[in-house]
Scaffold this motif. Structure first.
Motif, PDB file in Angstrom:
ATOM      1  N   ALA A   9       0.932  -1.160   0.158  1.00 35.40           N
ATOM      2  CA  ALA A   9       0.001  -0.141  -0.013  1.00 35.40           C
ATOM      3  C   ALA A   9       1.022   1.292  -0.156  1.00 35.40           C
ATOM      4  O   ALA A   9       0.477   2.187  -0.868  1.00 35.40           O
ATOM      5  CB  ALA A   9      -0.923   0.059   1.032  1.00 35.40           C
ATOM      6  N   HIS A  10       1.832   1.294   0.953  1.00 32.19           N
ATOM      7  CA  HIS A  10       2.561   2.254   0.879  1.00 32.19           C
ATOM      8  C   HIS A  10       3.450   2.766  -0.463  1.00 32.19           C
ATOM      9  O   HIS A  10       3.374   3.758  -0.808  1.00 32.19           O
ATOM     10  CB  HIS A  10       4.098   2.075   1.694  1.00 32.19           C
ATOM     11  CG  HIS A  10       4.887   3.085   2.368  1.00 32.19           C
ATOM     12  ND1 HIS A  10       4.338   4.379   3.031  1.00 32.19           N
ATOM     13  CD2 HIS A  10       6.220   3.442   2.044  1.00 32.19           C
ATOM     14  CE1 HIS A  10       5.096   5.182   3.080  1.00 32.19           C
ATOM     15  NE2 HIS A  10       6.491   4.649   2.732  1.00 32.19           N
ATOM     16  N   HIS A  11       3.987   1.778  -1.065  1.00 34.10           N
ATOM     17  CA  HIS A  11       4.403   2.028  -2.369  1.00 34.10           C
ATOM     18  C   HIS A  11       3.484   2.515  -3.484  1.00 34.10           C
ATOM     19  O   HIS A  11       3.748   3.306  -4.107  1.00 34.10           O
ATOM     20  CB  HIS A  11       5.298   0.694  -3.102  1.00 34.10           C
ATOM     21  CG  HIS A  11       6.630   0.576  -2.393  1.00 34.10           C
ATOM     22  ND1 HIS A  11       6.810  -0.168  -1.350  1.00 34.10           N
ATOM     23  CD2 HIS A  11       7.752   0.996  -2.656  1.00 34.10           C
ATOM     24  CE1 HIS A  11       8.114  -0.167  -0.864  1.00 34.10           C
ATOM     25  NE2 HIS A  11       8.711   0.588  -1.786  1.00 34.10           N
ATOM     26  N   ALA A  66       7.505  -4.775  10.758  1.00 38.61           N
ATOM     27  CA  ALA A  66       8.586  -5.692  11.243  1.00 38.61           C
ATOM     28  C   ALA A  66       9.516  -5.143  12.410  1.00 38.61           C
ATOM     29  O   ALA A  66       9.757  -5.630  13.202  1.00 38.61           O
ATOM     30  CB  ALA A  66       9.257  -6.242   9.946  1.00 38.61           C
ATOM     31  N   LYS A  67      10.062  -3.919  12.214  1.00 41.98           N
ATOM     32  CA  LYS A  67      11.022  -3.436  13.052  1.00 41.98           C
ATOM     33  C   LYS A  67      10.793  -2.871  14.314  1.00 41.98           C
ATOM     34  O   LYS A  67      11.617  -2.607  15.021  1.00 41.98           O
ATOM     35  CB  LYS A  67      11.965  -2.506  12.039  1.00 41.98           C
ATOM     36  CG  LYS A  67      12.897  -3.175  10.902  1.00 41.98           C
ATOM     37  CD  LYS A  67      13.414  -2.364   9.963  1.00 41.98           C
ATOM     38  CE  LYS A  67      14.111  -2.990   8.833  1.00 41.98           C
ATOM     39  NZ  LYS A  67      14.204  -2.177   7.697  1.00 41.98           N
ATOM     40  N   GLY A  68       9.646  -2.029  14.461  1.00 33.32           N
ATOM     41  CA  GLY A  68       9.316  -1.614  15.650  1.00 33.32           C
ATOM     42  C   GLY A  68       9.556  -0.159  15.593  1.00 33.32           C
ATOM     43  O   GLY A  68      10.492   0.453  14.839  1.00 33.32           O
ATOM     44  N   ALA A  80      14.622  12.530   8.864  1.00 30.09           N
ATOM     45  CA  ALA A  80      14.873  13.419   7.678  1.00 30.09           C
ATOM     46  C   ALA A  80      13.818  13.099   6.603  1.00 30.09           C
ATOM     47  O   ALA A  80      13.360  14.244   5.985  1.00 30.09           O
ATOM     48  CB  ALA A  80      16.310  13.099   6.867  1.00 30.09           C
ATOM     49  N   LYS A  81      13.250  11.935   6.653  1.00 31.50           N
ATOM     50  CA  LYS A  81      12.274  11.885   5.576  1.00 31.50           C
ATOM     51  C   LYS A  81      10.927  12.335   6.008  1.00 31.50           C
ATOM     52  O   LYS A  81      10.243  12.965   5.145  1.00 31.50           O
ATOM     53  CB  LYS A  81      12.253  10.168   5.402  1.00 31.50           C
ATOM     54  CG  LYS A  81      11.300   9.812   4.376  1.00 31.50           C
ATOM     55  CD  LYS A  81      10.935   8.288   4.358  1.00 31.50           C
ATOM     56  CE  LYS A  81       9.698   7.824   4.084  1.00 31.50           C
ATOM     57  NZ  LYS A  81       9.476   6.230   3.869  1.00 31.50           N
ATOM     58  N   ILE A  82      10.474  12.210   7.300  1.00 37.19           N
ATOM     59  CA  ILE A  82       9.438  12.978   7.684  1.00 37.19           C
ATOM     60  C   ILE A  82       9.639  14.293   7.545  1.00 37.19           C
ATOM     61  O   ILE A  82       8.574  15.021   7.111  1.00 37.19           O
ATOM     62  CB  ILE A  82       9.204  12.601   9.318  1.00 37.19           C
ATOM     63  CG1 ILE A  82       9.295  11.144   9.416  1.00 37.19           C
ATOM     64  CG2 ILE A  82       8.050  13.373   9.983  1.00 37.19           C
ATOM     65  CD1 ILE A  82       7.826  10.535   8.821  1.00 37.19           C
TER      66      ILE A  82
HETATM   67  C1  HEM Z   1       5.682  10.649  -0.428  1.00 35.08           C
HETATM   68  C2  HEM Z   1       6.545  10.195   0.764  1.00 35.08           C
HETATM   69  C3  HEM Z   1       7.045   8.904   1.039  1.00 35.08           C
HETATM   70  C4  HEM Z   1       7.846   8.169   0.157  1.00 35.08           C
HETATM   71  C5  HEM Z   1       8.358   8.442  -1.503  1.00 35.08           C
HETATM   72  C6  HEM Z   1       8.251   7.063   0.708  1.00 35.08           C
HETATM   73  C7  HEM Z   1       9.113   6.100   0.120  1.00 35.08           C
HETATM   74  C8  HEM Z   1       9.543   4.747   0.914  1.00 35.08           C
HETATM   75  C9  HEM Z   1      10.200   3.525   0.137  1.00 35.08           C
HETATM   76  C10 HEM Z   1      10.746   3.624  -1.211  1.00 35.08           C
HETATM   77  C11 HEM Z   1      10.498   2.880   1.161  1.00 35.08           C
HETATM   78  C12 HEM Z   1      11.004   1.455   1.008  1.00 35.08           C
HETATM   79  C13 HEM Z   1      12.616   1.546   1.486  1.00 35.08           C
HETATM   80  C14 HEM Z   1      13.329   0.278   1.275  1.00 35.08           C
HETATM   81  O1  HEM Z   1      13.074  -0.946   1.648  1.00 35.08           O
HETATM   82  O2  HEM Z   1      14.282   0.140   0.567  1.00 35.08           O
HETATM   83  C15 HEM Z   1       9.526   3.102   2.152  1.00 35.08           C
HETATM   84  C16 HEM Z   1       9.520   2.480   3.516  1.00 35.08           C
HETATM   85  C17 HEM Z   1       9.016   2.886   4.919  1.00 35.08           C
HETATM   86  N1  HEM Z   1       8.263   4.218   4.808  1.00 35.08           N
HETATM   87 FE1  HEM Z   1       8.116   5.596   3.460  1.00 35.08          FE
HETATM   88  N2  HEM Z   1       8.133   6.749   1.946  1.00 35.08           N
HETATM   89  C18 HEM Z   1       7.114   8.153   2.290  1.00 35.08           C
HETATM   90  C19 HEM Z   1       6.290   8.421   3.320  1.00 35.08           C
HETATM   91  C20 HEM Z   1       6.484   7.920   4.527  1.00 35.08           C
HETATM   92  C21 HEM Z   1       5.765   8.554   5.820  1.00 35.08           C
HETATM   93  C22 HEM Z   1       4.879   9.794   5.880  1.00 35.08           C
HETATM   94  C23 HEM Z   1       5.992   7.500   6.670  1.00 35.08           C
HETATM   95  C24 HEM Z   1       5.657   7.750   8.213  1.00 35.08           C
HETATM   96  C25 HEM Z   1       6.266   7.253   9.078  1.00 35.08           C
HETATM   97  C26 HEM Z   1       6.946   6.535   5.976  1.00 35.08           C
HETATM   98  C27 HEM Z   1       7.178   5.443   6.631  1.00 35.08           C
HETATM   99  C28 HEM Z   1       8.150   4.051   6.216  1.00 35.08           C
HETATM  100  C29 HEM Z   1       8.534   3.032   6.853  1.00 35.08           C
HETATM  101  C30 HEM Z   1       8.182   2.686   8.240  1.00 35.08           C
HETATM  102  C31 HEM Z   1       9.053   1.971   5.740  1.00 35.08           C
HETATM  103  C32 HEM Z   1       9.662   0.916   6.196  1.00 35.08           C
HETATM  104  C33 HEM Z   1      11.092   0.827   5.913  1.00 35.08           C
HETATM  105  C34 HEM Z   1      11.631  -0.588   6.337  1.00 35.08           C
HETATM  106  O3  HEM Z   1      11.595  -1.269   5.654  1.00 35.08           O
HETATM  107  O4  HEM Z   1      12.547  -0.565   7.593  1.00 35.08           O
HETATM  108  N3  HEM Z   1       6.914   6.718   4.731  1.00 35.08           N
HETATM  109  N4  HEM Z   1       9.268   4.627   2.119  1.00 35.08           N
END
Ligand code: HEM
Length: 147
Positions: A9-11, A66-68, A80-82
């Motif tokens: 869903a995230h992707h 998974a990671k908590g 930095a992402k947030i």
């Molecule tokens: C448009 C905004 C965002 C983009 C482009 C984005 C992009 C991504 C991508 C590409 C991954 C996969 C990373 C990998 O496995 O190599 C990821 C994982 C993740 N993102 Fe986002 N993300 C966004 C917003 C957010 C937000 C707002 C949160 C809030 C907390 C979030 C939390 C996470 C988490 C927890 C993971 C899992 C990382 C892991 O596998 O440990 N993301 N995100």
């Protein structure tokens, strides 16, 4: 399983958000008429809805998957992402207000107003690549700090 579903869903939502952002850039241009204004304003509702879904699914991943939460709370690239996502959100406010204004006025926007909105949209596009870069780093444990 929850981790997988949230990751999918995230992707999906992330790609959809970028698509809507780019579509707005295509529609918002000099000479756009009232029809184009109505189109971009409804696209912008999708933009808002997708951003909300990304926040919900993203934090669900960070807390329940998974990671908590502890892993992410102590990761520089997570914050930095947030932060970058928040800046992109702020940059999206002026165009959103402009689209609403234009729609209410029921007339085509001036060239200057279009140029100003495009500058904000381009700034969002320019920052966007940082998000997957930070995400990939945080997922691999770079930027960990503290206990
Ligand atoms: C448009 C905004 C965002 C983009 C482009 C984005 C992009 C991504 C991508 C590409 C991954 C996969 C990373 C990998 O496995 O190599 C990821 C994982 C993740 N993102 Fe986002 N993300 C966004 C917003 C957010 C937000 C707002 C949160 C809030 C907390 C979030 C939390 C996470 C988490 C927890 C993971 C899992 C990382 C892991 O596998 O440990 N993301 N995100």
């Amino acid at each position: 399983m929850l981790d997988l579903v949230l990751a999918i869903a995230h992707h999906f939502f992330v790609f959809a958000l970028f698509a809507v952002l780019f579509a707005e850039l295509v529609v918002v241009r000099r000479g756009m008429d009232a029809g184009a204004v109505a189109r971009v304003q409804s696209m912008d509702l999708w933009y808002g809805a997708l951003a909300g879904l990304i926040i919900i699914v993203g934090f669900a991943r960070a807390i329940f998957a998974a990671k908590g939460w502890d892993y992410y709370a102590h990761n520089l690239f997570f914050w930095a992402k947030i932060g970058t996502f928040a800046v992109i959100g702020l940059l999206s406010v002026p165009p959103t207000l402009a689209f609403l204004r234009w729609r209410r006025a029921g007339a085509a926007p001036t060239d200057e107003a279009v140029a100003a909105a495009r500058r904000y949209l381009w700034a969002e596009v320019a920052l966007f690549p940082l998000l997957p870069a930070f995400a990939a780093a945080m997922a691999r444990g770079y930027g960990a700090f503290g206990g």
